[in-house]
Design a protein around this motif. Structure first.
Motif, PDB file in Angstrom:
ATOM      1  N   THR A 231       3.836  13.188  29.477  1.00 45.69           N
ATOM      2  CA  THR A 231       4.362  13.068  30.830  1.00 45.69           C
ATOM      3  C   THR A 231       5.834  12.697  30.805  1.00 45.69           C
ATOM      4  OG1 THR A 231       3.797  10.727  31.010  1.00 45.69           O
ATOM      5  CG2 THR A 231       2.121  12.295  31.709  1.00 45.69           C
ATOM      6  N   GLY A 232       6.567  13.189  31.782  1.00 47.57           N
ATOM      7  CA  GLY A 232       7.937  12.754  32.026  1.00 47.57           C
ATOM      8  C   GLY A 232       7.896  11.783  33.195  1.00 47.57           C
ATOM      9  N   ALA A 233       7.454  12.314  34.346  1.00 48.72           N
ATOM     10  CA  ALA A 233       7.269  11.489  35.546  1.00 48.72           C
ATOM     11  C   ALA A 233       5.869  10.888  35.530  1.00 48.72           C
ATOM     12  CB  ALA A 233       7.434  12.353  36.795  1.00 48.72           C
ATOM     13  N   ALA A 234       5.683   9.809  36.267  1.00 45.59           N
ATOM     14  CA  ALA A 234       4.338   9.252  36.440  1.00 45.59           C
ATOM     15  C   ALA A 234       3.495  10.280  37.188  1.00 45.59           C
ATOM     16  CB  ALA A 234       4.411   7.942  37.211  1.00 45.59           C
ATOM     17  N   GLU A 235       2.205  10.299  36.916  1.00 42.34           N
ATOM     18  CA  GLU A 235       1.314  11.279  37.526  1.00 42.34           C
ATOM     19  C   GLU A 235       0.065  10.610  38.087  1.00 42.34           C
ATOM     20  OE1 GLU A 235       0.236  14.134  34.547  1.00 42.34           O
ATOM     21  OE2 GLU A 235       2.309  14.737  34.184  1.00 42.34           O
ATOM     22  N   ILE A 236      -0.428  11.171  39.168  1.00 37.00           N
ATOM     23  CA  ILE A 236      -1.764  10.858  39.669  1.00 37.00           C
ATOM     24  C   ILE A 236      -2.555  12.141  39.516  1.00 37.00           C
ATOM     25  CG2 ILE A 236      -3.189  10.203  41.641  1.00 37.00           C
ATOM     26  CD1 ILE A 236      -0.673   8.769  42.760  1.00 37.00           C
TER      27      ILE A 236
ATOM     28  N   ARG B 170      -8.091   9.455  27.519  1.00 33.68           N
ATOM     29  CA  ARG B 170      -7.632   8.273  26.771  1.00 33.68           C
ATOM     30  C   ARG B 170      -6.122   8.228  26.919  1.00 33.68           C
ATOM     31  NH1 ARG B 170      -9.278   8.354  20.763  1.00 33.68           N
ATOM     32  NH2 ARG B 170      -7.873  10.140  20.858  1.00 33.68           N
ATOM     33  N   LEU B 171      -5.641   7.193  27.601  1.00 32.49           N
ATOM     34  CA  LEU B 171      -4.201   7.014  27.790  1.00 32.49           C
ATOM     35  C   LEU B 171      -3.545   6.591  26.480  1.00 32.49           C
ATOM     36  CD1 LEU B 171      -4.215   5.117  31.204  1.00 32.49           C
ATOM     37  CD2 LEU B 171      -3.668   7.526  30.814  1.00 32.49           C
ATOM     38  N   ALA B 172      -2.268   6.886  26.333  1.00 35.68           N
ATOM     39  CA  ALA B 172      -1.515   6.495  25.137  1.00 35.68           C
ATOM     40  C   ALA B 172      -1.694   5.004  24.878  1.00 35.68           C
ATOM     41  CB  ALA B 172      -0.037   6.830  25.314  1.00 35.68           C
ATOM     42  N   GLY B 173      -2.000   4.656  23.644  1.00 36.69           N
ATOM     43  CA  GLY B 173      -2.153   3.258  23.260  1.00 36.69           C
ATOM     44  C   GLY B 173      -3.549   2.700  23.474  1.00 36.69           C
ATOM     45  N   ALA B 174      -4.392   3.411  24.209  1.00 38.94           N
ATOM     46  CA  ALA B 174      -5.761   2.946  24.453  1.00 38.94           C
ATOM     47  C   ALA B 174      -6.668   3.400  23.313  1.00 38.94           C
ATOM     48  CB  ALA B 174      -6.279   3.487  25.778  1.00 38.94           C
ATOM     49  N   THR B 175      -7.726   2.667  23.095  1.00 41.69           N
ATOM     50  CA  THR B 175      -8.695   3.061  22.068  1.00 41.69           C
ATOM     51  C   THR B 175      -9.958   3.656  22.686  1.00 41.69           C
ATOM     52  OG1 THR B 175      -9.557   0.798  22.012  1.00 41.69           O
ATOM     53  CG2 THR B 175      -7.891   1.372  20.370  1.00 41.69           C
ATOM     54  N   ASP B 176     -10.251   3.265  23.932  1.00 40.75           N
ATOM     55  CA  ASP B 176     -11.473   3.722  24.587  1.00 40.75           C
ATOM     56  C   ASP B 176     -11.211   4.927  25.478  1.00 40.75           C
ATOM     57  OD1 ASP B 176     -12.962   1.648  23.431  1.00 40.75           O
ATOM     58  OD2 ASP B 176     -12.502   0.294  25.102  1.00 40.75           O
ATOM     59  N   TRP B 177     -12.193   5.809  25.550  1.00 41.07           N
ATOM     60  CA  TRP B 177     -12.172   6.947  26.457  1.00 41.07           C
ATOM     61  C   TRP B 177     -12.804   6.515  27.780  1.00 41.07           C
ATOM     62  CZ3 TRP B 177     -10.402  11.913  25.301  1.00 41.07           C
ATOM     63  CH2 TRP B 177     -10.035  12.142  23.961  1.00 41.07           C
TER      64      TRP B 177
ATOM     65  N   ASN C  91       6.760   8.921  31.052  1.00 42.16           N
ATOM     66  CA  ASN C  91       7.161   8.917  29.633  1.00 42.16           C
ATOM     67  C   ASN C  91       6.041   8.438  28.733  1.00 42.16           C
ATOM     68  OD1 ASN C  91       9.844   9.760  30.316  1.00 42.16           O
ATOM     69  ND2 ASN C  91      10.147   7.685  31.067  1.00 42.16           N
ATOM     70  N   SER C  92       4.879   9.009  28.920  1.00 43.40           N
ATOM     71  CA  SER C  92       3.696   8.610  28.172  1.00 43.40           C
ATOM     72  C   SER C  92       2.927   9.872  27.783  1.00 43.40           C
ATOM     73  CB  SER C  92       2.832   7.685  29.049  1.00 43.40           C
ATOM     74  OG  SER C  92       1.748   7.176  28.317  1.00 43.40           O
ATOM     75  N   SER C  93       1.648   9.704  27.478  1.00 39.43           N
ATOM     76  CA  SER C  93       0.793  10.847  27.156  1.00 39.43           C
ATOM     77  C   SER C  93      -0.657  10.453  27.389  1.00 39.43           C
ATOM     78  CB  SER C  93       0.995  11.289  25.700  1.00 39.43           C
ATOM     79  OG  SER C  93       0.553  10.272  24.825  1.00 39.43           O
ATOM     80  N   PHE C  94      -1.509  11.459  27.389  1.00 40.06           N
ATOM     81  CA  PHE C  94      -2.938  11.191  27.445  1.00 40.06           C
ATOM     82  C   PHE C  94      -3.693  12.315  26.764  1.00 40.06           C
ATOM     83  CE2 PHE C  94      -2.048  13.588  31.279  1.00 40.06           C
ATOM     84  CZ  PHE C  94      -3.165  14.386  31.506  1.00 40.06           C
TER      85      PHE C  94
END
Length: 85
Positions: free
Chosen positions: A30-35, A46-53, A67-70
């Motif tokens: 992601t660049g912008a935040a998303e809903i 699973r969001l970036a940095g998370a361990t659980d789905w 600025n994240s990923s999933f």
């Protein structure tokens, strides 16, 4: 796997993407935040940095920071609207 995306400018301040994701496992950045608003289907994310789905179905939504990923595993073909915020 296949992800179909179609962008449409809704108004000057709001951009949305509508799409369909067939059963697959993918990673989105992601660049912008998303809903992510799910209209139909079922997935696990699973969001970036998370361990659980976490599991989501049509009628639900989830938020993704800027600025994240999933990671997404589509269980049943997913129909979605992505709102950029």
């Amino acid at each position: 796997h296949l992800s179909l995306r179609r962008q449409r400018q809704m108004c000057k301040e709001t951009e949305k993407t509508i799409g369909v994701i067939f059963p697959s496992t993918l990673k989105f950045n992601t660049g912008a935040a998303e809903i992510m608003e799910l209209n139909a289907g079922k997935c696990r994310i699973r969001l970036a940095g998370a361990t659980d789905w976490e599991t989501y179905e049509g009628g639900q939504q989830f938020n993704v920071p800027a600025n994240s990923s999933f990671d997404i595993e589509t269980i049943d073909t997913l129909d979605y609207v992505c709102h950029f915020v």
